[in-house]
Design an enzyme around this catalytic site. Sequence first.
Site, PDB file in Angstrom:
ATOM      1  N   GLY A 287       0.754  -1.246   0.000  1.00  0.00           N
ATOM      2  CA  GLY A 287       0.000   0.000   0.000  1.00  0.00           C
ATOM      3  C   GLY A 287       0.781   1.290   0.000  1.00  0.00           C
TER       4      GLY A 287
ATOM      5  N   ARG B  80      -6.339   3.350 -15.477  1.00  0.00           N
ATOM      6  CA  ARG B  80      -6.378   4.102 -14.217  1.00  0.00           C
ATOM      7  C   ARG B  80      -7.023   5.483 -14.329  1.00  0.00           C
ATOM      8  NH1 ARG B  80      -2.532   5.549 -11.689  1.00  0.00           N
ATOM      9  NH2 ARG B  80      -3.333   5.160  -9.611  1.00  0.00           N
TER      10      ARG B  80
ATOM     11  N   CYS C  28     -14.258   4.629 -28.115  1.00  0.00           N
ATOM     12  CA  CYS C  28     -15.513   5.367 -28.266  1.00  0.00           C
ATOM     13  C   CYS C  28     -16.199   5.601 -26.927  1.00  0.00           C
ATOM     14  CB  CYS C  28     -16.426   4.590 -29.200  1.00  0.00           C
ATOM     15  SG  CYS C  28     -15.589   4.257 -30.748  1.00  0.00           S
TER      16      CYS C  28
HETATM   17  C1  LIG Z   1      -3.384  -4.818  -3.719  1.00  0.00           C
HETATM   18  C2  LIG Z   1      -2.794  -5.534  -2.575  1.00  0.00           C
HETATM   19  C3  LIG Z   1      -1.440  -5.341  -2.257  1.00  0.00           C
HETATM   20  C4  LIG Z   1      -0.542  -4.399  -2.993  1.00  0.00           C
HETATM   21  O1  LIG Z   1      -0.877  -3.054  -2.820  1.00  0.00           O
HETATM   22  P1  LIG Z   1       0.103  -1.932  -3.401  1.00  0.00           P
HETATM   23  O2  LIG Z   1      -0.614  -0.673  -3.138  1.00  0.00           O
HETATM   24  O3  LIG Z   1       0.289  -2.186  -4.844  1.00  0.00           O
HETATM   25  O4  LIG Z   1       1.373  -2.019  -2.643  1.00  0.00           O
HETATM   26  C5  LIG Z   1      -0.919  -6.094  -1.214  1.00  0.00           C
HETATM   27  N1  LIG Z   1      -1.678  -6.961  -0.510  1.00  0.00           N
HETATM   28  C6  LIG Z   1      -2.981  -7.162  -0.785  1.00  0.00           C
HETATM   29  C7  LIG Z   1      -3.747  -8.142   0.008  1.00  0.00           C
HETATM   30  C8  LIG Z   1      -3.580  -6.452  -1.818  1.00  0.00           C
HETATM   31  O5  LIG Z   1      -4.879  -6.642  -2.085  1.00  0.00           O
END
Ligand SMILES: *Cc1c(COP(=O)(O)O)cnc(C)c1O
Length: 421
Positions: free
Chosen positions: A239, A314, A346
């Site tokens: 994250g 995105r 489109c």
């Molecule tokens: C999406 C996800 C990640 C990775 O998140 P990033 O923001 O790309 O680092 C890690 N663990 C789980 C369980 C996820 O769903």
Amino acid sequence: MDHFTYRNGELHAEDVPLTCIASQVGTPVYVYSAATLTRHFGLFRQALDWTDHLVCFAVKSNSNLAVLKLLGDLGAGMDVVSGGEYARARAAGVPGDRIVFSGVGKTIPEMRMAIEGGIRQMNLESEPEMHALSALAHSMGATVPVAIRVNPDVDAKTHEKIATGKSENKFGIPISRAMEVYAEAAALPGLRVVGVDVHIGSQLTDLAPFRAAYLKVAELTRALRAAGHDISRLDLGGGLGIPYRRDNSAPPLPIEYGQVIRETVGDLGCQIEIEPGRNIVGNAGILLSRVIYVKKGEDRDFLIVDAAMNDLLRPAMYGAHHDIVPLIQPPLGAEQQGYDVVGPVCESGDTFQKGASLPAMAPGGLVAFRSAGAYGAVMASEYNSRPLVPEVLVQGDHFAVIRARPTYDEMLGRDSIPAWL
Ligand SMILES: *Cc1c(COP(=O)(O)O)cnc(C)c1O
């Protein structure tokens, strides 16, 4: 820091001029830098070098086999969320004991595949899933290491579509019920409880939500141990955000994130697993595209490029921003123009950026969408029957196509017309 820089007025990926890739492979095309991938993976490792740990790359952010092989060879583990991702991780040479399996809806065939092929740990997201895995493992005579994903009810302060740690989100079990669920898990056959798992969202630009969540995990870990559970691993999820705009203040660095982990759970003596995706691969990739037309509108000019929302979703999906830069650097002091950069699909949602500031562009000109390595190619589709966007990996002065653009015959060959039509 990444390895996409101007040299002699031309944007390069490491030592390769991107114009060279555009002419040899065609556009649109994703280009990744091996040096940037290696560097970013190393930063996470370094951030946790104070403890026993495993950096599990979130395969969903970029699942190309070559990318997985590169990271796997560096020692990365993998975080997978489907049977397909598990198959990719294994095909890239990553052993099962470095793969963790996350996701809210693992099916029986997917779980069977992981048990048969080897798995470090299953991250359980609900009680029904826990019972299903227990029954399956028991029937196979296996004991599966499990962590339970808890939902700490922490606001990750990110885009609502990628926030996963609030009580209203579908992920994990409420942390308030964790003691009960762990007690149940410990009593079930086929499961061996080894840890606690948490993941609160993606593109976090502040460390405070991580700190809040990890403090709750620490408190839970102490309570679980007091209740007799052998908690030896903490999977703290991914994250950590990346800078999508060059001119903006940057999110925290992996080393600072590692410090938060140390301060919140470092005294527990657990092995630490983290699951970064975006932060490893996001700025290790760009999407290369060619201008098809410059269209004069009434109050604005449109740059119609050959990449579209099916190649890079995105902006359409999250309103996300990607810096768009010319491959040929304009002369110093050259006038910039405002363009609405759009693709050929489109839908009005097929708009990458309104009023993008670029030097005067002409048909045939090349641009790069920066920070496109994560959640780019993996979300691509063939909408409008546009061939699936290819991918290229650069290392030093050479490059290779790591996923080829399908021909129209290959695209059509996947469909079949039944005999009764
Ligand atoms: C999406 C996800 C990640 C990775 O998140 P990033 O923001 O790309 O680092 C890690 N663990 C789980 C369980 C996820 O769903």
